[in-house]
Design a protein around this motif. Structure first.
Motif, mmCIF file in Angstrom:
data_model
loop_
_atom_site.group_PDB
_atom_site.id
_atom_site.type_symbol
_atom_site.label_atom_id
_atom_site.label_comp_id
_atom_site.label_asym_id
_atom_site.label_seq_id
_atom_site.Cartn_x
_atom_site.Cartn_y
_atom_site.Cartn_z
ATOM 1 N N LEU A 180 0.645 -0.769 -0.176
ATOM 2 C CA LEU A 180 0.025 0.101 -0.078
ATOM 3 C C LEU A 180 0.711 1.888 0.318
ATOM 4 O O LEU A 180 -0.029 2.338 0.112
ATOM 5 C CB LEU A 180 -0.903 0.009 1.537
ATOM 6 C CG LEU A 180 -2.078 -1.106 1.147
ATOM 7 C CD1 LEU A 180 -2.803 -1.129 2.056
ATOM 8 C CD2 LEU A 180 -2.810 -0.821 -0.158
ATOM 9 N N PRO A 200 -0.604 2.530 -4.735
ATOM 10 C CA PRO A 200 -1.431 3.123 -5.669
ATOM 11 C C PRO A 200 -0.843 4.162 -6.203
ATOM 12 O O PRO A 200 -0.944 4.925 -7.106
ATOM 13 C CB PRO A 200 -1.382 4.158 -3.839
ATOM 14 C CG PRO A 200 -2.009 2.542 -2.529
ATOM 15 C CD PRO A 200 -0.739 1.981 -3.885
ATOM 16 N N GLU A 209 -1.887 5.563 -9.758
ATOM 17 C CA GLU A 209 -1.647 6.508 -10.017
ATOM 18 C C GLU A 209 -0.887 6.938 -11.609
ATOM 19 O O GLU A 209 -1.293 7.749 -12.545
ATOM 20 C CB GLU A 209 -1.455 7.718 -9.334
ATOM 21 C CG GLU A 209 -2.289 9.306 -9.609
ATOM 22 C CD GLU A 209 -1.782 9.633 -9.788
ATOM 23 O OE1 GLU A 209 -2.350 11.072 -10.677
ATOM 24 O OE2 GLU A 209 -0.527 9.790 -10.631
ATOM 25 N N PRO A 255 -6.460 2.108 -13.635
ATOM 26 C CA PRO A 255 -7.464 1.932 -11.791
ATOM 27 C C PRO A 255 -6.757 0.764 -11.158
ATOM 28 O O PRO A 255 -6.483 -0.790 -11.769
ATOM 29 C CB PRO A 255 -9.475 0.873 -12.906
ATOM 30 C CG PRO A 255 -8.429 0.179 -14.297
ATOM 31 C CD PRO A 255 -7.830 1.935 -13.795
ATOM 32 N N LEU A 256 -7.426 1.065 -9.744
ATOM 33 C CA LEU A 256 -6.692 0.384 -8.682
ATOM 34 C C LEU A 256 -7.788 -0.308 -7.810
ATOM 35 O O LEU A 256 -8.350 0.194 -7.548
ATOM 36 C CB LEU A 256 -6.027 1.343 -7.585
ATOM 37 C CG LEU A 256 -5.405 0.861 -6.171
ATOM 38 C CD1 LEU A 256 -4.282 -0.586 -6.666
ATOM 39 C CD2 LEU A 256 -5.192 1.985 -5.672
ATOM 40 N N VAL A 257 -8.205 -1.871 -7.287
ATOM 41 C CA VAL A 257 -8.769 -1.956 -6.630
ATOM 42 C C VAL A 257 -7.696 -2.810 -5.593
ATOM 43 O O VAL A 257 -7.044 -2.831 -5.925
ATOM 44 C CB VAL A 257 -9.305 -3.341 -7.032
ATOM 45 C CG1 VAL A 257 -10.813 -3.737 -6.127
ATOM 46 C CG2 VAL A 257 -10.418 -2.601 -8.391
ATOM 47 N N THR A 258 -8.011 -2.519 -4.110
ATOM 48 C CA THR A 258 -6.855 -2.545 -3.409
ATOM 49 C C THR A 258 -8.177 -4.140 -1.797
ATOM 50 O O THR A 258 -8.534 -4.070 -2.132
ATOM 51 C CB THR A 258 -7.041 -1.370 -2.151
ATOM 52 O OG1 THR A 258 -7.974 -0.918 -1.817
ATOM 53 C CG2 THR A 258 -5.729 -1.151 -2.691
ATOM 54 N N THR A 296 -13.940 -9.306 -5.659
ATOM 55 C CA THR A 296 -14.389 -9.568 -4.053
ATOM 56 C C THR A 296 -13.766 -8.976 -2.754
ATOM 57 O O THR A 296 -12.256 -9.258 -2.735
ATOM 58 C CB THR A 296 -15.400 -11.308 -3.720
ATOM 59 O OG1 THR A 296 -15.571 -11.944 -5.232
ATOM 60 C CG2 THR A 296 -15.324 -11.018 -2.385
ATOM 61 N N ARG A 297 -14.057 -7.757 -2.405
ATOM 62 C CA ARG A 297 -13.737 -7.274 -1.384
ATOM 63 C C ARG A 297 -14.610 -7.503 0.054
ATOM 64 O O ARG A 297 -16.005 -7.335 0.007
ATOM 65 C CB ARG A 297 -13.171 -6.451 -1.692
ATOM 66 C CG ARG A 297 -13.521 -4.994 -2.508
ATOM 67 C CD ARG A 297 -12.863 -3.549 -3.183
ATOM 68 N NE ARG A 297 -11.959 -3.212 -1.936
ATOM 69 C CZ ARG A 297 -11.536 -2.726 -1.286
ATOM 70 N NH1 ARG A 297 -13.296 -2.156 -0.948
ATOM 71 N NH2 ARG A 297 -10.930 -1.731 -0.826
ATOM 72 N N GLU A 298 -13.920 -6.949 0.385
ATOM 73 C CA GLU A 298 -15.194 -6.781 2.297
ATOM 74 C C GLU A 298 -15.310 -5.357 2.390
ATOM 75 O O GLU A 298 -14.162 -4.073 1.995
ATOM 76 C CB GLU A 298 -14.481 -7.664 3.169
ATOM 77 C CG GLU A 298 -14.606 -8.573 3.142
ATOM 78 C CD GLU A 298 -13.945 -9.858 4.871
ATOM 79 O OE1 GLU A 298 -13.944 -8.796 5.371
ATOM 80 O OE2 GLU A 298 -13.973 -10.739 4.277
ATOM 81 N N THR A 327 -19.033 -7.189 -4.488
ATOM 82 C CA THR A 327 -18.078 -7.324 -6.128
ATOM 83 C C THR A 327 -17.765 -6.086 -6.606
ATOM 84 O O THR A 327 -18.710 -5.129 -6.963
ATOM 85 C CB THR A 327 -19.003 -8.174 -6.702
ATOM 86 O OG1 THR A 327 -19.291 -9.058 -5.883
ATOM 87 C CG2 THR A 327 -18.240 -8.682 -8.030
ATOM 88 N N ILE A 328 -17.012 -5.889 -6.523
ATOM 89 C CA ILE A 328 -16.174 -4.762 -7.764
ATOM 90 C C ILE A 328 -15.993 -5.481 -9.288
ATOM 91 O O ILE A 328 -14.900 -6.369 -9.700
ATOM 92 C CB ILE A 328 -14.983 -3.522 -7.519
ATOM 93 C CG1 ILE A 328 -16.095 -3.490 -6.208
ATOM 94 C CG2 ILE A 328 -15.249 -2.959 -8.536
ATOM 95 C CD1 ILE A 328 -14.774 -1.760 -5.643
ATOM 96 N N GLU A 329 -16.733 -4.586 -10.299
ATOM 97 C CA GLU A 329 -16.853 -4.981 -11.519
ATOM 98 C C GLU A 329 -15.418 -4.428 -12.354
ATOM 99 O O GLU A 329 -15.987 -3.018 -12.060
ATOM 100 C CB GLU A 329 -17.733 -5.101 -12.608
ATOM 101 C CG GLU A 329 -17.893 -5.606 -13.936
ATOM 102 C CD GLU A 329 -18.950 -5.944 -14.764
ATOM 103 O OE1 GLU A 329 -20.145 -6.447 -14.559
ATOM 104 O OE2 GLU A 329 -19.398 -4.822 -15.430
ATOM 105 N N VAL A 330 -14.687 -4.741 -13.111
ATOM 106 C CA VAL A 330 -12.935 -3.496 -13.260
ATOM 107 C C VAL A 330 -13.998 -3.359 -15.002
ATOM 108 O O VAL A 330 -13.482 -4.111 -16.146
ATOM 109 C CB VAL A 330 -12.028 -4.193 -12.872
ATOM 110 C CG1 VAL A 330 -10.808 -3.369 -13.814
ATOM 111 C CG2 VAL A 330 -11.778 -4.187 -11.775
#
Lengths: 317, 264
Positions: free
Chosen positions: A100, A104, A108, A113-116, A130-132, A141-144
């Motif tokens: 981390l 990022p 940038e 796009p960034l999914v952590t 999938t993230r919490e 759920t996040i679709e990229v």
């Protein structure tokens, strides 16, 4: 075809577990999409690390011989150059303190796009992560909707790859722009070397935020005394200054593996669980029946610790 | 010197809740100042107290409701506040790291701070990435997960400790200007005094829309789409002890004795 570039992690001469988990996550992803799995090792004993990382599913290991330890300014430059050279679809990085500290900036700088903190990855044409959220109470759920992305994966969520393989090992040369290295790591320190080593204890009574007030810690200390156990805690107790740092169990504290771990008023945040899930018997006392600690507990009491703990002390006096 | 501290109002979900599509139903949410930001605010205010001529400005992306939270920061010693909001933000399900970076970069351009402090993460969406992303966008140096800060303003260096995993801390020198993401435990956040709360009422909270920041709706565009939200399946295989506290304790005592606890 979608290539994946996974950036491994090491500290003080050793590869961290997440490096081997990144291999599994990366191999799963290229399994979905076709393509090659590239690993990068930046700094330290790159040859030795490359040997250890010669694992099943890895196609190429790129070694970058720049520095001994992690420096985010070096990592950002190296990963950016590697990305431009290899043109991978996805860059995978561990969702660790150091991950981390540079992921990022890589995202940038490359306008990706960034999914952590991914706990699941799926790709049926589109990457779904999938993230919490909300302290693990909700999953999402996040679709990229982009061709490319940087994703950080949560340590411990993927099995480590151990099976040997025969990847190519290539030295990646690039010219570091020294003027953009504006931070210097000057050393490391172990914290909390007090007289109690909670990682050695057979029985731990561990106290969390549910204890509410500093003076109530005494109640849990009494329980620890009655059980001939050692007192430990989750992070908020240490942040509040109610117990010293050497009592902290968790990702940033100690990893413990006692025979019995009695969690009193601890909800079970993922950072805490990372430090104690290896306990032989986990017992949790918490008022919230949905607290994540119960997901890993062997025995549970849904109840108020201020009612249960005095009764338990009485049982042992 | 000017310190910009980002302050987020976060939603906390009650023990029992229901989802409403891609949101937690409003009645199950409580709003509060993000825990990590509380420590960042304290760090900023301490810098102002220890040095001459330091102004602390907070920046928040949030609706009018968040002014209550911003007042808490003002009551603790922040000098003035900026609140970024726009009708275009109302319907955004997921304000991703890129969008937050664009908004906060515009605030930085407006304010020209020497130091930016953010919390390590927000405890609602937990991306943990905005500070470092912002640093990259505004070409500041940075350090993530800082749990000790010794600022050398004349030398233009921040000496920080970064809290790594496993009880190890890294000592690092960071050139200023910088963005530091602040970890809990770095200090003891103060309670707002009555005087502070009174003074906060007269401090400025400047609302800024996208156009005020020289931005338009494109700044909010994201490649990430929230497609599902659900309660994780409970995986508990625990044996639960039922009854009153006394009965529960007695049953637990039996199990503990079987495991050899308290045998001496």
């Amino acid at each position: 075809m979608s290539d994946v570039l996974a950036i491994t992690e090491h500290r003080r001469g050793e590869l961290r577990d997440v490096s081997f988990e990144l291999v599994t996550a990366g191999a799963d992803l290229v399994g979905d999409t076709g393509g090659d799995l590239h690993l990068a090792v930046i700094g330290g004993d790159t040859d030795g690390f490359a040997e250890e990382l010669s694992l099943d599913g890895v196609d190429t290991i790129h070694t970058v011989t720049e520095g001994d330890e992690f420096n985010h300014d070096v990592y950002v430059q190296a990963v950016t150059e590697l990305y431009e050279e290899l043109d991978p679809t996805y860059v995978l990085i561990g969702n660790t303190v150091n991950g981390l500290d540079y992921a990022p900036a890589v995202a940038e700088g490359l306008d990706l796009p960034l999914v952590t903190d991914a706990v699941g990855l799926q790709n049926d044409g589109t990457l779904e992560v999938t993230r919490e959220m909300y302290a693990s109470k909700v999953e999402s759920t996040i679709e990229v909707n982009a061709d490319r992305a940087v994703v950080t994966i949560r340590p411990g969520e993927w099995d480590a790859t151990e099976a040997a393989g025969e990847p190519a090992v290539e030295v990646f040369d690039f010219t570091l722009d020294e003027s953009r290295v504006r931070s210097r790591v000057t050393g490391f320190e172990e914290v909390g070397s007090g007289d109690v080593d909670i990682s050695e204890a057979d029985v731990l009574v561990s106290v969390g935020r549910g204890i509410e007030e500093e003076e109530n810690i005494e109640l849990v200390q009494d329980l620890a005394d009655a059980l001939d156990a050692t007192l430990s805690s989750s992070r908020p107790i240490v942040d509040n200054g109610w117990l010293p740092k050497d009592r902290q169990v968790g990702q940033s504290g100690k990893v413990v593996t006692p025979k019995v771990y009695l969690a009193v008023g601890i909800s079970g945040a993922v950072q805490h669980v990372a430090g104690m899930k290896g306990a032989e018997n986990i017992i949790a006392i918490n008022t919230d029946p949905d607290a994540p600690i119960f997901d890993i507990a062997d025995y549970g009491i849904v109840g108020d610790l201020f009612d249960v703990v005095p009764e338990l002390i009485e049982q042992f006096e | 010197m000017k310190v910009l501290v980002t302050v987020k109002e976060v939603a906390e979900v009650e023990e029992d809740f229901q989802l409403d599509g891609l949101r937690v139903a409003e009645q199950y949410l409580d709003y509060d100042l993000n825990e990590w930001d509380e420590y960042a605010v304290e760090a900023a205010v301490q810098i102002a107290e220890e040095n001459d001529d330091v102004e602390v400005v907070s920046a928040t992306i949030g609706p009018e409701r968040s002014e209550e939270t911003i007042r808490m920061a003002l009551a603790k010693g922040v000098d003035r506040a900026i609140r970024v909001w726009d009708d275009a933000l109302e319907d955004v399900d997921l304000l991703d790291v890129g969008a937050k970076t664009r908004l906060l970069s515009a605030v930085v351009e407006e304010e020209e701070p020497d130091l930016v402090l953010t919390g390590v993460q927000a405890n609602d969406d937990s991306f943990g990435a905005t500070g470092v992303s912002l640093a990259s966008a505004i070409d500041f140096e940075w350090a993530a997960v800082v749990n000790d800060l010794d600022l050398d303003i004349d030398g233009a260096v921040a000496n920080v400790r970064r809290e790594l995993e496993g009880g190890v801390e890294e000592l690092t020198e960071v050139d200023l200007p910088a963005v530091l993401t602040i970890q809990t435990g770095i200090n003891e956040p103060r309670y707002a005094s009555l005087r502070g709360i009174r003074q906060a009422q007269s401090k400025e909270i400047k609302p800024m829309a996208l156009s005020d920041l020289g931005l338009d709706g494109a700044a909010l565009e994201s490649d990430l789409v929230l497609t599902d939200m659900y309660e994780p399946e409970t995986e508990s295989e625990a044996t639960y002890f039922e009854g009153g506290a006394g009965e529960q304790a007695a049953e637990l005592a039996t199990v503990l004795r079987e495991k050899g606890v308290g045998a001496q």
